[in-house]
Design a protein around this motif. Structure first.
Motif, PDB file in Angstrom:
ATOM      1  N   ASP A 283      30.851  -2.204  63.296  1.00  0.00           N
ATOM      2  CA  ASP A 283      29.555  -2.055  62.654  1.00  0.00           C
ATOM      3  C   ASP A 283      29.096  -0.613  62.643  1.00  0.00           C
ATOM      4  O   ASP A 283      29.256   0.122  63.600  1.00  0.00           O
ATOM      5  CB  ASP A 283      28.517  -2.880  63.399  1.00  0.00           C
ATOM      6  CG  ASP A 283      28.880  -4.340  63.390  1.00  0.00           C
ATOM      7  OD1 ASP A 283      28.906  -4.905  62.296  1.00  0.00           O
ATOM      8  OD2 ASP A 283      29.169  -4.884  64.471  1.00  0.00           O
ATOM      9  N   ALA A 284      28.491  -0.232  61.512  1.00  0.00           N
ATOM     10  CA  ALA A 284      27.793   1.041  61.463  1.00  0.00           C
ATOM     11  C   ALA A 284      26.309   0.716  61.317  1.00  0.00           C
ATOM     12  O   ALA A 284      25.907  -0.436  61.386  1.00  0.00           O
ATOM     13  CB  ALA A 284      28.290   1.863  60.295  1.00  0.00           C
ATOM     14  N   ILE A 285      25.520   1.760  61.115  1.00  0.00           N
ATOM     15  CA  ILE A 285      24.065   1.552  61.081  1.00  0.00           C
ATOM     16  C   ILE A 285      23.658   1.189  59.669  1.00  0.00           C
ATOM     17  O   ILE A 285      23.370   2.043  58.835  1.00  0.00           O
ATOM     18  CB  ILE A 285      23.355   2.831  61.555  1.00  0.00           C
ATOM     19  CG1 ILE A 285      23.961   3.287  62.873  1.00  0.00           C
ATOM     20  CG2 ILE A 285      21.874   2.585  61.716  1.00  0.00           C
ATOM     21  CD1 ILE A 285      23.574   4.690  63.259  1.00  0.00           C
ATOM     22  N   LEU A 286      23.620  -0.096  59.439  1.00  0.00           N
ATOM     23  CA  LEU A 286      23.472  -0.623  58.091  1.00  0.00           C
ATOM     24  C   LEU A 286      22.277  -0.063  57.311  1.00  0.00           C
ATOM     25  O   LEU A 286      22.355   0.130  56.105  1.00  0.00           O
ATOM     26  CB  LEU A 286      23.348  -2.144  58.204  1.00  0.00           C
ATOM     27  CG  LEU A 286      23.487  -2.925  56.922  1.00  0.00           C
ATOM     28  CD1 LEU A 286      24.857  -2.706  56.335  1.00  0.00           C
ATOM     29  CD2 LEU A 286      23.252  -4.392  57.201  1.00  0.00           C
ATOM     30  N   VAL A 287      21.198   0.202  58.018  1.00  0.00           N
ATOM     31  CA  VAL A 287      19.983   0.651  57.333  1.00  0.00           C
ATOM     32  C   VAL A 287      20.251   1.815  56.380  1.00  0.00           C
ATOM     33  O   VAL A 287      19.641   1.917  55.327  1.00  0.00           O
ATOM     34  CB  VAL A 287      18.908   1.076  58.361  1.00  0.00           C
ATOM     35  CG1 VAL A 287      17.810   1.880  57.699  1.00  0.00           C
ATOM     36  CG2 VAL A 287      18.307  -0.139  59.022  1.00  0.00           C
ATOM     37  N   PHE A 288      21.222   2.638  56.746  1.00  0.00           N
ATOM     38  CA  PHE A 288      21.407   3.849  55.954  1.00  0.00           C
ATOM     39  C   PHE A 288      21.926   3.595  54.554  1.00  0.00           C
ATOM     40  O   PHE A 288      21.748   4.430  53.683  1.00  0.00           O
ATOM     41  CB  PHE A 288      22.300   4.841  56.702  1.00  0.00           C
ATOM     42  CG  PHE A 288      21.562   5.508  57.814  1.00  0.00           C
ATOM     43  CD1 PHE A 288      20.543   6.391  57.553  1.00  0.00           C
ATOM     44  CD2 PHE A 288      21.856   5.210  59.127  1.00  0.00           C
ATOM     45  CE1 PHE A 288      19.827   6.985  58.568  1.00  0.00           C
ATOM     46  CE2 PHE A 288      21.164   5.806  60.162  1.00  0.00           C
ATOM     47  CZ  PHE A 288      20.145   6.690  59.884  1.00  0.00           C
ATOM     48  N   ILE A 289      22.583   2.467  54.319  1.00  0.00           N
ATOM     49  CA  ILE A 289      22.940   2.220  52.921  1.00  0.00           C
ATOM     50  C   ILE A 289      21.915   1.323  52.239  1.00  0.00           C
ATOM     51  O   ILE A 289      22.064   0.982  51.085  1.00  0.00           O
ATOM     52  CB  ILE A 289      24.370   1.655  52.745  1.00  0.00           C
ATOM     53  CG1 ILE A 289      24.645   0.546  53.732  1.00  0.00           C
ATOM     54  CG2 ILE A 289      25.413   2.752  52.864  1.00  0.00           C
ATOM     55  CD1 ILE A 289      25.980  -0.105  53.485  1.00  0.00           C
ATOM     56  N   LEU A 290      20.866   0.964  52.949  1.00  0.00           N
ATOM     57  CA  LEU A 290      19.773   0.236  52.307  1.00  0.00           C
ATOM     58  C   LEU A 290      18.681   1.222  51.899  1.00  0.00           C
ATOM     59  O   LEU A 290      18.755   2.402  52.195  1.00  0.00           O
ATOM     60  CB  LEU A 290      19.209  -0.815  53.265  1.00  0.00           C
ATOM     61  CG  LEU A 290      20.236  -1.791  53.833  1.00  0.00           C
ATOM     62  CD1 LEU A 290      19.566  -2.767  54.771  1.00  0.00           C
ATOM     63  CD2 LEU A 290      20.935  -2.538  52.716  1.00  0.00           C
TER      64      LEU A 290
ATOM     65  N   PRO B 150      15.556   1.962  52.914  1.00  0.00           N
ATOM     66  CA  PRO B 150      14.875   2.870  53.844  1.00  0.00           C
ATOM     67  C   PRO B 150      15.748   4.060  54.225  1.00  0.00           C
ATOM     68  O   PRO B 150      15.257   5.183  54.357  1.00  0.00           O
ATOM     69  CB  PRO B 150      14.601   1.988  55.073  1.00  0.00           C
ATOM     70  CG  PRO B 150      14.707   0.600  54.600  1.00  0.00           C
ATOM     71  CD  PRO B 150      15.687   0.608  53.479  1.00  0.00           C
TER      72      PRO B 150
END
Lengths: 443, 194, 210, 346, 190
Positions: free
Chosen positions: B165-172, B174
């Protein structure tokens, strides 16, 4: 128990001089009597260098509508008329008098006998008060005769006597109520007559139960005077707050108490009115509290106007070494003095010494928006916002947020956990907004 | 030398995204991966270069009052050309970029350069300006896409360098705002020290 | 060259000329790219079909109205030597996270089993819903028959392992397969009926001949 | 004698200070900390420690090296953020994820705006939501509570939260009654187990799956009472928040008790109590006037219920508070305190 | 019910600014003050609605029947640009106060990709005319909501000392990011 609803704080009372009866302070060698001791225009000196004056002699005349007469507090020779630094820290014109003996004006009734009967008419009372240079002794020093002249279209129906003394440390009003209760009530009756009302309320905070009891007992003999006990809360001594507390009437923003039919006078003023009207005695002395945690004998003195503060401090045990701050007035609204020789004026209610360790303000931190300042503001303002607008020089916004309603009671800064200098900024803002409004008037 | 300045200004000094803050909508929307950022950047660059060229050529033929409508027509034509070509030859990218291809029309950079530069300068200067600005834009988008892809998916240009897993937020959404915010802040800091 | 004046005539002429040239240019490009675009689309569809049904040499394409939903589904029947080897049904769902339709291709073997699934179009949340394209998710349908494999995520009492943290997309995906399957079943029934009809017809004809 | 100090009034200061407020909050969190350690053991200690240390470290490092301003690490605000962040994550969260959360809370949500008092959003919540969206798997696998002095071998290490379980089962078409009575068969860690939603008494005490600090309503209420007595928080936000949740869920429950569970369940499960008392009352990011605070609480309650009942996430407290944080400046503009002598013109 | 879903989706779940990244320029540029952001939102609401109607009609009755959908981009932008011009002229004539309020924002809207974006989305999602209108209005409201919240926060930040490097656009973007994060809580409402 009655009190005002909005805001307010309850600082430690520290009424150290509560049990010290009023002592007459020996007359100093020299007095400095500033010619501007009341709100409004400065008075004009009517004596010259070298003139001999008596106690109670008129030495400066208030010519404008809002200004007051000033009388000599000592007998002796006018040394000079020169500038002196007073509480405001600005040089002001003052009359310097070298004391020679204690010769009173012959019209003054020096006897101790209480004179109850009021012989003067309404107009005569007002004239007398004007003549004798009576001003509000609560602090603002507003000329009393002006207050009694109800503007056209308005009607007064209630006189309020302010015996709240909500500032910590100060006890001069308290001692006065205990020792000169009857005179105060007579003064109140005179004021009622002068104002043309038949009802007067005296408000006293309930940390002075014996004063309440004493005055309540005395008031039974006086028609129309009622004494009320109020919950202890600063700044109940503010006119608007006191009116709200006693009558639940709310003075509209930017208006005077007369708008809701009230006139407020301090107990000290009531006493001075008594002396002026019944004893023909101008206002040249007053009761001043000298206090502080470090001073040896916190006391209440009857002091001639123009006496240097240092004399009072000396009499109370001398200036302690670790004094960091000398304040004229109470700790919440008083002014810090930059020297100890500043003369006592009509508006001086106390001299307060603060030791070094309590002098420093706490370190200023970021505002955490705790909203304490908002909840304690007796005027329902948002001090944090006003201070921020002033800090960012957004004075128009500050004006829209009613910065001019602020009465500078200092509750916000007192309560701020981050130690922010809220009132300092608000004062700046008020000054600038005042300037903006004046400029607007010019255009 | 002058032309070199003209060309290179778009990279850092007047970077359309980081400094001029133009065309932020596609910048934020399509940079969920480096390759998308690059694709969008190149497409915009193509439109920018072509419209700059054409406009500088015909600038004197256009009366002032109809300047803007004419520019819009020209730009929109090139956008449509890009759209058609992409749909035909790079259908995957076409789908990934979605409505942001037609939206190049309203990208402030294109109209901004047309109005502010090409309508006043010579053909060569306009061409070079378009190239420089376009490259700057493409560079910014690729950088943003690469950072977001690296943080959010653990890969760059599809090459996975961390498993799991990476930090999913960054491709969303926000993540787009946050990464761009800090990139600009970083550049501000960088610029101040140099 | 002097700048043209902004007279009304000039403006109208300029705009007309520019629009005209632009239209011409666009028309030209459109014609040039028409074929590649068609091919690209075809290739994409074909790729999806090839992914979900085993090799075929002939495709029969027709549309079927689904039992629920408004848009018709495209049926691609693959034949080898005129024998049906599989049907690829292009189905959709509007219940994805993004309002954009999810389009998938579902391949059925003639016995009604799901052969495989492929995603044609989706705009789900990157990193979450987009995992529907990953083999781990879409391959779990392979070889299952919806008759006894309930096309619902396990949370909803079905047999499908949902994509973690993307239940909505998973539900939408299942819904799309269900739609394809329902249509396929309906179509199958009709075909069987048709066939019976045909056989019956043939039989009657034969009988008549006799 | 020293020189005299001249300054504007007032010349005395109340005994209130940031430190007192902050450490008051920390003190109020102690019951919840103890409960979390009781139910989750060493894991809870680990998460708490790492979160606090990481938050304090980032605050210190950013102030020292990036902002180069005064160090305010001792004022206790980073400590609170650290504890709250730990309170908002499951006890088995990997260390590196906690550290990312701490960085987001302090670095992005707080220090980017200039530090204490300037952040429009609650830092711990930003960190929590960031993690929830980034690591949905890790953030939603909850360790089963295993009381410290009655340690037993669990049939499964992880389990759902009552709120999450209820929502999933409701979506699967079951009724509230059925779920509460018969529980849910589920496969956890490869084994089939029966999950039964605990009764209200257990939920009040905290014997249920969930984030570290949110499980025990009782412990949180004790802390809240302490803060209310010390006047660290005001009553407006909690009352408005809880009130609107009760009313809203109550209406739904009365409409159809089969698909909407009763308000009591909403009160004692999930992060509601934690949010209501410790995060919605964060001074920095909430409105200042009491009217505004009532509106704020109301909004939080309504959004929480909307997300809990209809949204994709089982829990809506964090999102609701963050969204209302965004509204706070507007509320401050719209709902001014009543001024003294404000003339009402009719 | 369909309409409700479109409305909730456009305002909260996939907010045009925070999730779709349309209209970022005015979102960052005009959101310094609450009053201007309200004005801008009003103008967008106005233009977006009529632009969506106009482009929908063009798409359905001209582009599709004649098979020239490849002219979509160019025709839409021209329609929007001329619409804005027309609105400006008409507004000036019939409602000077409204023109006073919205006037300065109108020219900015032509290059506001939110308008063109919503028009394109309406078409690509196969909405019918009524759905398109509802979608446009809801999108504009979503835009307004984001603008308003953002303006509130920025006015608030104006009174704070934000660290030097972060001042201005960077902090605005980070704030928008956190706002977008918060709005993700609405996921799954529809």
């Amino acid at each position: 128990m009655k009190t005002f609803k909005l805001g307010g704080v309850h600082p430690a009372e520290n009424k150290l001089s509560n049990n010290s009866p009023i002592q007459v302070l020996p007359i100093p060698k020299q007095v400095f009597i500033p010619v501007s001791q009341s709100l409004g225009a400065p008075s004009k000196p009517v004596v010259n260098k070298g003139d001999q004056v008596k106690v109670g002699q008129l030495i400066a005349k208030g010519e404008a509508f809002i200004s007051s007469n000033i009388h000599s507090s000592v007998s002796g020779k006018v040394l000079k008329i020169d500038n002196i630094t007073d509480q405001s820290d600005y040089p002001k014109q003052a009359i310097f008098i070298n004391v020679e003996g204690d010769e009173w004006d012959e019209n003054i009734d020096k006897s101790d006998k209480v004179k109850r009967e009021i012989t003067l008419s309404k107009e005569e009372i007002i004239r007398k008060i004007h003549e004798m240079g009576i001003v509000g002794l609560g602090g603002a020093a507003f000329p009393s005769h002006v207050k009694l002249m109800v503007p056209k279209g308005k009607k007064a129906d209630l006189l309020i006597i302010n015996g709240v003394e909500c500032e910590p440390y100060l006890t001069s009003d308290y001692r006065l109520m205990l020792e000169k209760g009857e005179e105060i009530l007579i003064g109140t009756t005179i004021l009622m007559k002068g104002l043309g009302v038949n009802k007067a309320f005296i408000g006293i905070e309930n940390n002075k139960p014996d004063a309440i009891k004493h005055l309540t007992n005395l008031a039974k003999d006086f028609e129309g005077i009622e004494v009320f006990s109020l919950k202890v809360k600063y700044p109940q001594g503010g006119e608007k707050q006191l009116i709200k507390a006693l009558t639940n009437r709310e003075v509209p923003s930017g208006k005077l108490p007369i708008e809701v039919g009230c006139v407020v006078n301090n107990v000290g003023t009531a006493f001075a009115v008594y002396e002026a009207v019944q004893k023909n005695k101008p206002l040249f002395e007053r009761v001043v509290t000298v206090t502080g945690k470090t001073i040896e004998n916190p006391s209440n003195f009857l002091v001639r106007i123009g006496t240097p503060s240092s004399e009072l401090v000396e009499k109370a045990g001398g200036l302690p070494d670790d004094t960091g701050k000398i304040i004229s007035g109470g700790p919440m609204m008083g002014k810090a003095l930059n020297m100890i020789d500043v003369p006592i004026v009509k508006g001086s209610s106390g001299v307060l010494l603060i030791e070094d360790s309590e002098t420093e303000r706490i370190a200023v931190k970021n505002c955490i928006r705790c909203a304490n300042c908002i909840s304690v503001c007796p005027m329902g303002l948002e001090p944090v916002l006003l201070a921020q607008y002033s800090e960012k020089e957004m004075f128009e916004n500050a004006e829209k947020e009613h910065i001019l309603d602020c009465m500078e009671c200092g509750s916000c800064q007192y309560t701020c956990p981050s130690g922010r200098p809220l009132l300092d900024y608000i004062r700046l803002g008020k000054f600038k907004v005042g300037e903006i409004i004046r400029n607007r008037g010019k255009k | 030398m002058n032309q070199w300045k003209n060309f290179s200004k778009g990279f850092i000094k007047d970077n359309p995204v980081f400094v001029l803050l133009l065309g932020l909508c596609p910048t934020l929307a399509v940079t969920s991966s480096a390759i998308n950022g690059l694709g969008m950047g190149l497409a915009t660059m193509f439109v920018l270069v072509c419209s700059n060229m054409v406009i500088s050529l015909i600038k004197n033929l256009i009366p002032d009052k109809v300047r803007i409508p004419s520019f819009i027509v020209i730009i929109a034509s090139f956008v449509t050309i890009v759209e058609l070509i992409m749909e035909g030859f790079a259908p995957a990218l076409f789908e990934a970029l979605g409505i942001f291809i037609p939206l190049i029309v309203v990208n402030c950079i294109v109209l901004g350069r047309a109005e502010g530069f090409a309508s006043k300068q010579s053909f060569i200067s306009s061409l070079i300006d378009g190239l420089g600005m376009g490259l700057g834009f493409a560079f910014a988008l690729t950088l943003l896409g690469a950072v977001r892809e690296a943080l959010g998916n653990g890969s760059i240009f599809g090459y996975k360098f961390i498993e799991g897993d990476a930090i999913l937020v960054f491709i969303l959404s926000p993540g787009a705002f946050i990464v761009l915010g800090y990139l600009i802040a970083l550049l501000n800091r960088f610029k101040k020290t140099t | 060259m002097a700048k043209k004046e902004s007279s009304f005539l000039n403006m109208v002429i300029t705009l007309f000329v520019i629009t005209g040239i632009a239209s011409l240019a666009l028309g030209g490009v459109y014609n040039l790219t028409k074929e590649p675009i068609r091919l690209a689309k075809l290739a994409k569809a074909e790729k999806a079909i090839k992914e979900v049904i085993p090799g075929f040499d002939r495709l029969e394409i027709f549309t079927v109205k689904p039992t629920n939903g408004t848009d018709s589904l495209i049926f691609n029947c693959g034949y080898i030597n005129n024998e049906l080897v599989g049907t690829a049904v292009e189905s959709y769902s509007n219940k994805g996270y993004d309002p954009t339709q999810i389009k998938i291709m579902v391949g059925f073997t003639p016995d009604g089993n799901i052969n495989n699934t492929a995603v044609i179009q989706q705009k789900e949340t990157p990193g979450l819903g987009t995992k529907m394209t990953s083999p781990k998710f879409k391959d779990q349908f392979g070889g299952k028959n919806p008759k006894n494999f309930i096309l619902k995520v396990k949370k909803d009492g079905g047999d499908v392992d949902a994509i973690t943290a993307a239940t909505i997309s998973s539900r939408a995906f299942c819904g799309a397969i269900q739609r394809a399957y329902d249509a396929y079943e309906k179509e199958n029934k009709q075909r069987v009926q048709n066939k019976e009809q045909q056989t019956q017809d043939v039989v009657t004809e034969e009988q008549e001949e006799k | 004698m020293n020189l005299l100090t001249v300054s504007g009034s007032p010349h005395i200061h109340g005994d209130n200070s940031i430190k007192k407020i902050m450490y008051g909050v920390v003190f109020a969190m102690i019951p919840a900390i103890l409960i979390s350690i009781y139910f989750f053991g060493l894991d809870a200690v680990k998460v708490l420690l790492i979160s606090v240390i990481a938050c304090m470290f980032f605050e210190w490092a950013i102030q020292k090296f990036l902002i180069k301003g005064p160090l305010t690490i001792n004022d206790g605000s980073a400590l609170i953020t650290g504890i709250l962040l730990a309170f908002n994550v499951p006890g088995n969260l990997p260390v590196w994820i906690i550290i990312i959360g701490a960085f987001v809370s302090i670095g992005i949500a707080k220090m980017s705006f200039g530090g204490l008092g300037k952040n429009p959003f609650n830092p711990a919540l930003v960190g929590r939501v960031f993690l929830l969206i980034s690591f949905p798997v890790q953030m939603t696998s909850w360790p089963k509570p295993n009381p410290l002095f009655a340690r037993k071998v669990l049939d499964a290490i992880t389990g759902p939260t009552p709120l999450g379980n209820l929502k999933e089962e409701l979506k699967g078409g079951r009724t509230v009654q059925d779920i509460l009575e018969h529980g849910t068969k589920m496969i956890v860690d490869g084994k089939e187990v029966l999950y039964q939603i605990p009764d209200y008494a257990q939920e009040l005490l905290g014997n249920m799956g969930g984030s570290l600090g949110e499980i025990s309503a009782v412990a949180l209420i004790i802390g809240a009472i302490y803060m209310l007595c010390r006047k660290i928080i005001t009553w407006q936000i909690p009352v408005a928040y809880l009130g609107s949740v009760i009313v809203f869920t109550g209406i739904l429950w009365l409409i159809n008790p089969n698909i909407y569970i009763n308000p009591l369940f909403h009160l004692v499960t999930g992060g509601l109590m934690l949010g209501v008392f410790f995060m919605a009352t964060d001074m920095v990011s909430t409105p200042m006037s009491s009217k505004g605070q009532l509106i704020f609480g109301l909004g939080c309650g309504v959004i929480t219920v909307i997300i809990r009942v209809w949204g994709a996430y089982p829990e809506g407290v964090s999102f609701a508070i963050l969204i209302m944080n965004a509204f706070a400046p507007l509320i401050n503009k719209g709902f001014k305190p009543k001024r003294f002598g404000e003339t009402l013109k009719i | 019910m369909e309409y409700l879903i479109i409305i909730i989706s456009a305002i909260f779940v996939s907010n045009i600014v925070l999730a779709q990244f349309l209209g970022i320029c005015p979102f960052l540029g005009v959101s310094g003050k609450i009053s201007t952001s309200v004005g801008m939102s009003g103008a967008v609401l106005f233009v977006m609605t009529i632009a969506t109607i106009a482009t929908w009609l063009i798409q359905t009755y001209i582009l599709v029947p004649f098979g020239i959908t490849f002219l979509q981009t160019i025709s839409f932008i021209l329609v929007i640009a001329s619409l804005v011009q027309m609105v400006e002229i008409i507004l000036k004539k019939i409602s000077p106060p409204l023109y006073q309020a919205l006037g300065i924002f109108l020219p900015l809207i032509t290059t506001n990709c939110a308008v063109l974006g919503v028009a394109l989305l309406t078409v690509s999602r196969n909405y019918n005319l009524m759905e398109g209108v509802v979608f446009a209005v809801a999108s504009a409201l979503g835009f307004g909501l984001a603008m308003l919240l953002f303006a509130g926060i920025r006015e608030h930040l104006d009174l704070m000392e934000v660290p030097k490097g972060m001042r201005g656009v960077p902090i605005a973007l980070v704030t928008a990011g956190i706002l977008a994060l918060a709005f993700m809580g609405f996921t799954g409402l529809v």
